[in-house]
Scaffold this motif. Structure first.
Motif, PDB file in Angstrom:
ATOM      1  N   ARG A 158      -8.203   0.901  -0.739  1.00  0.00           N
ATOM      2  CA  ARG A 158      -8.499  -0.532  -0.063  1.00  0.00           C
ATOM      3  C   ARG A 158      -7.335  -1.413  -0.813  1.00  0.00           C
ATOM      4  NH1 ARG A 158     -13.017  -2.602   1.864  1.00  0.00           N
ATOM      5  NH2 ARG A 158     -14.075  -0.972   1.304  1.00  0.00           N
ATOM      6  N   GLY A 159      -6.843  -2.199  -0.174  1.00  0.00           N
ATOM      7  CA  GLY A 159      -5.865  -3.157  -0.692  1.00  0.00           C
ATOM      8  C   GLY A 159      -4.550  -2.791  -0.296  1.00  0.00           C
ATOM      9  N   VAL A 160      -4.244  -1.616  -0.082  1.00  0.00           N
ATOM     10  CA  VAL A 160      -2.883  -1.284   0.090  1.00  0.00           C
ATOM     11  C   VAL A 160      -2.350  -0.854   1.671  1.00  0.00           C
ATOM     12  CG1 VAL A 160      -2.680  -0.323  -2.023  1.00  0.00           C
ATOM     13  CG2 VAL A 160      -3.208   1.074  -0.037  1.00  0.00           C
ATOM     14  N   SER A 161      -1.342  -0.946   1.918  1.00  0.00           N
ATOM     15  CA  SER A 161      -0.884  -0.712   3.442  1.00  0.00           C
ATOM     16  C   SER A 161      -1.025   0.869   3.930  1.00  0.00           C
ATOM     17  CB  SER A 161       0.232  -1.067   3.843  1.00  0.00           C
ATOM     18  OG  SER A 161       0.360  -2.724   3.689  1.00  0.00           O
ATOM     19  N   VAL A 194     -12.597  -2.983   5.921  1.00  0.00           N
ATOM     20  CA  VAL A 194     -11.145  -2.729   5.732  1.00  0.00           C
ATOM     21  C   VAL A 194     -10.349  -3.642   6.773  1.00  0.00           C
ATOM     22  CG1 VAL A 194      -9.406  -1.034   6.106  1.00  0.00           C
ATOM     23  CG2 VAL A 194     -11.417  -0.181   5.077  1.00  0.00           C
ATOM     24  N   ARG A 195      -9.527  -4.174   6.739  1.00  0.00           N
ATOM     25  CA  ARG A 195      -8.673  -5.032   7.419  1.00  0.00           C
ATOM     26  C   ARG A 195      -7.843  -3.907   8.404  1.00  0.00           C
ATOM     27  NH1 ARG A 195      -5.232  -9.613   4.382  1.00  0.00           N
ATOM     28  NH2 ARG A 195      -4.341  -7.684   3.579  1.00  0.00           N
ATOM     29  N   ASP A 251       1.368  -8.329   5.991  1.00  0.00           N
ATOM     30  CA  ASP A 251       0.291  -8.077   4.944  1.00  0.00           C
ATOM     31  C   ASP A 251      -0.779  -8.694   5.435  1.00  0.00           C
ATOM     32  OD1 ASP A 251       1.862  -6.207   3.601  1.00  0.00           O
ATOM     33  OD2 ASP A 251       2.622  -7.499   2.000  1.00  0.00           O
ATOM     34  N   ASP A 266      -4.185  -4.277   6.747  1.00  0.00           N
ATOM     35  CA  ASP A 266      -4.001  -3.274   5.768  1.00  0.00           C
ATOM     36  C   ASP A 266      -3.719  -1.973   6.584  1.00  0.00           C
ATOM     37  OD1 ASP A 266      -4.240  -4.738   3.482  1.00  0.00           O
ATOM     38  OD2 ASP A 266      -6.162  -4.538   3.232  1.00  0.00           O
TER      39      ASP A 266
END
Length: 609
Positions: free
Chosen positions: A232-235, A258-259, A282, A285
């Motif tokens: 979570r939070g990284v591409s 999750v985006r 950004d 994700d």
């Protein structure tokens, strides 16, 4: 003397414009060849610095460098990045208004541009060729050049017509660049582009920062969702084999907070463009995509690429996984694999109407399936496929981290290699196994191969056992499969000492049961994460205000170095890799203020480590 002057000019521009102090492997040699009007074929891995090979020379010589690129989004991102560094660059594509197109033509006519990005379709238009004849041309750069070749995994007919460049502009040097090309594809590129005595530069295909992992599917959707939630939070990018799967998985990820968004060719153009833009900026994700999420995605901070379905070739796998970790920071490539998936891919390949193309795709998929089922270091399989033969395991893949049982495979290797030799290196893997096991098939008998000394010497082991052994010999570079001869097995020089008994060969004991799951997320490195998060927020704000992707401001790798070195003045900031003079003027002071403010709130700098 001339070469030294060119060297000095290249080094000056490298530092002042791009903010780097050293060239990557092969870049200087390729640039000097181009500046001296020599054609070149450049093979560098994704993230290896291919673009720099034509961008930097374009700044120090007279005339326009024309870059042929297959994707609108890639052109736009590269031009945006160049403009932030003060480089006169533009593109021409179908998204532009007539007024925008005319403005680019005006700049061309007044010789104000250094680089022009165009699609192959645009370049081949008679009106475009006629316009270029009226300009001073410095060079042509053909990006994703493997698309030219019939042997390549992504052949495109319009790329195949680019040989017209040499006919129309015989004195202008051509640089062809790709990250994925086997020996047959390389030869085809040189011939089709009519390159004249080209410099052929092959960088290592190795991407040591990427960890390669294959996980057996047992609860595939849960496995994938759990994996993504942990990141979570990284591409990240997830590749799927069907449009329906992309939408289903994206929805499941969204429900987990999750985006994520789907991407495939069946979606409206505006929606696809929005998804790509949000991902690059950004604001998103994870993209769950088919291969329509194509080559050359210019986003350096992708931390993982997951394949929910097996790709159709090692070239496609290598190219898609290569989109992770282009900034050089740790990244991961995870393939979720079920042997049943291979049956589905083979049926798709059989639907290919062109027989020659169908045979190429069959050959390439056999190699991909062998890689997924391999018990040899994943990196060795990839590198040896591209004729970069190595014998030392990488230590950064699931096989190395959870190794299979080893045994002295010298005798097995000698039996298999001898059999390949006895059938005159003219037959494929399954036929060699049939001879080894003493098969009485009609083909073996008709060819007289039941009379060979190697007939039946491996009958004690199963067909699957010998397939596993021979695949390891291929992966270790002792055998190759010649795509031009229906995947016939052929010995390499590395096979000779094994055949002669001069060296012992340790092989993995063939696993004839299902693969075991493996792989954990890599550590992200040693730097101050609190400051890194603050700098990312600052970068995002600056990028949004200028309507450019965040990496155009500074890459993650540059931010990480700032969070390790803590620069507090202009001299220290310019020493950070990726901070050139133009970027310092544009963004550097804001980052210095943020770092100084962070340090002022920390009573003991040692606590920052």
């Amino acid at each position: 003397m001339v070469e030294q002057q060119l060297n000095n000019a290249l080094e000056e521009q490298l530092a002042s414009v791009f903010g780097y102090r050293e060239f990557r492997q092969g870049q200087r040699q390729v640039m000097l060849a181009s500046l001296q009007n020599q054609d070149s074929l450049v093979l560098m891995p994704t993230g290896g610095g291919k673009s720099m090979c034509y961008q930097l020379p374009a700044l120090i010589r007279e005339g326009l460098t024309v870059v042929v690129s297959p994707l609108v989004s890639l052109m736009q991102d590269q031009v945006a990045a160049l403009k932030t560094m003060g480089v006169a660059a533009e593109f021409l594509n179908s998204t532009m208004t007539p007024e925008q197109t005319q403005e680019v033509y005006r700049q061309l006519n007044q010789q104000q541009l250094r680089l022009l990005y165009v699609s192959p379709e645009r370049l081949l238009q008679p009106a475009m060729l006629e316009r270029l004849h009226g300009l001073t041309l410095a060079a042509f750069a053909i990006d994703e050049a493997h698309c030219i070749s019939q042997w390549g995994h992504d052949f495109r007919p319009e790329y195949g017509q680019l040989g017209v460049i040499r006919q129309q502009f015989p004195q202008v040097p051509i640089m062809a660049l790709t990250a994925t090309a086997d020996a047959s594809t390389q030869t085809d590129i040189v011939q089709r582009l009519q390159l004249h005595q080209p410099l052929i530069h092959r960088s290592s295909f190795d991407r040591p920062n990427i960890r390669y992992v294959v996980e057996e599917k047992y609860k595939p959707i849960k496995q994938l969702v759990d994996y993504v939630v942990r990141q979570r939070g990284v591409s990240g990018i997830i590749y799927c084999g069907s449009r329906r799967k992309t939408e289903d998985l994206a929805e499941r990820l969204q429900l987990k907070g999750v985006r994520a968004a789907p991407y495939h060719a069946g979606l409206e153009h505006e929606l696809r463009a929005s998804t790509l833009s949000r991902f690059v900026r950004d604001d998103l994700d994870v993209v769950v995509a088919t291969v329509a999420f194509g080559m050359g995605i210019n986003k350096p901070n992708i931390r993982y690429v997951a394949h929910f379905d097996i790709p159709r070739s090692i070239e496609a796998y290598y190219q898609e996984t290569g989109r992770a970790g282009r900034d050089g920071l740790p990244a991961e490539a995870v393939l979720f694999y079920d042997p049943k998936d291979a049956q589905w891919v083979r049926r798709m390949i059989e639907d290919q109407p062109n027989e020659a193309r169908r045979n190429v795709e069959k050959h390439k998929f056999v190699a991909m399936q062998a890689m997924a089922e391999s018990q040899t270091c994943r990196r060795l399989v990839l590198l040896n496929y591209f004729n970069e033969y190595r014998s030392e395991d990488c230590g950064n893949c699931d096989i190395c981290l959870n190794p299979p049982q080893r045994y002295d495979g010298t005798t097995d290797a000698q039996m298999a290699l001898s059999c390949v030799y006895r059938v005159n290196q003219q037959f494929g893997l399954h036929h060699v196994v049939d001879v080894l096991r003493g098969s009485k098939s009609q083909r073996v008998i008709e060819l007289g191969h039941d009379k060979l000394s190697t007939f039946g010497i491996g009958k004690a082991e199963s067909h699957e056992y010998w397939l596993a052994v021979i695949r390891q010999l291929i992966h270790r570079g002792l055998l190759i499969q010649d795509i031009r001869r229906y995947s016939a097995l052929q010995l390499t020089e590395e096979a000779r000492p094994v055949l002669r008994g001069e060296v012992a060969l340790a092989l993995a004991k063939p696993r004839l049961t299902a693969l075991t799951s493996a792989g954990k997320v890599t550590d992200r490195g040693d730097y101050n994460r609190v400051l890194f998060r603050r700098l990312r927020v600052l970068r995002k704000d600056l990028a949004d205000s200028e309507q450019v992707p965040p990496f155009v401001v500074f890459s993650d790798a540059t931010l990480v170095e700032m969070c390790t070195e803590f620069p507090t003045n202009q001299r220290e900031m310019l020493a950070i890799s990726g901070v050139g003079e133009k970027k310092f003027e544009r963004y550097g002071k804001a980052f210095l203020r943020e770092i100084v403010a962070f340090l002022d709130h920390s009573s003991d700098k040692s606590l920052l480590q």
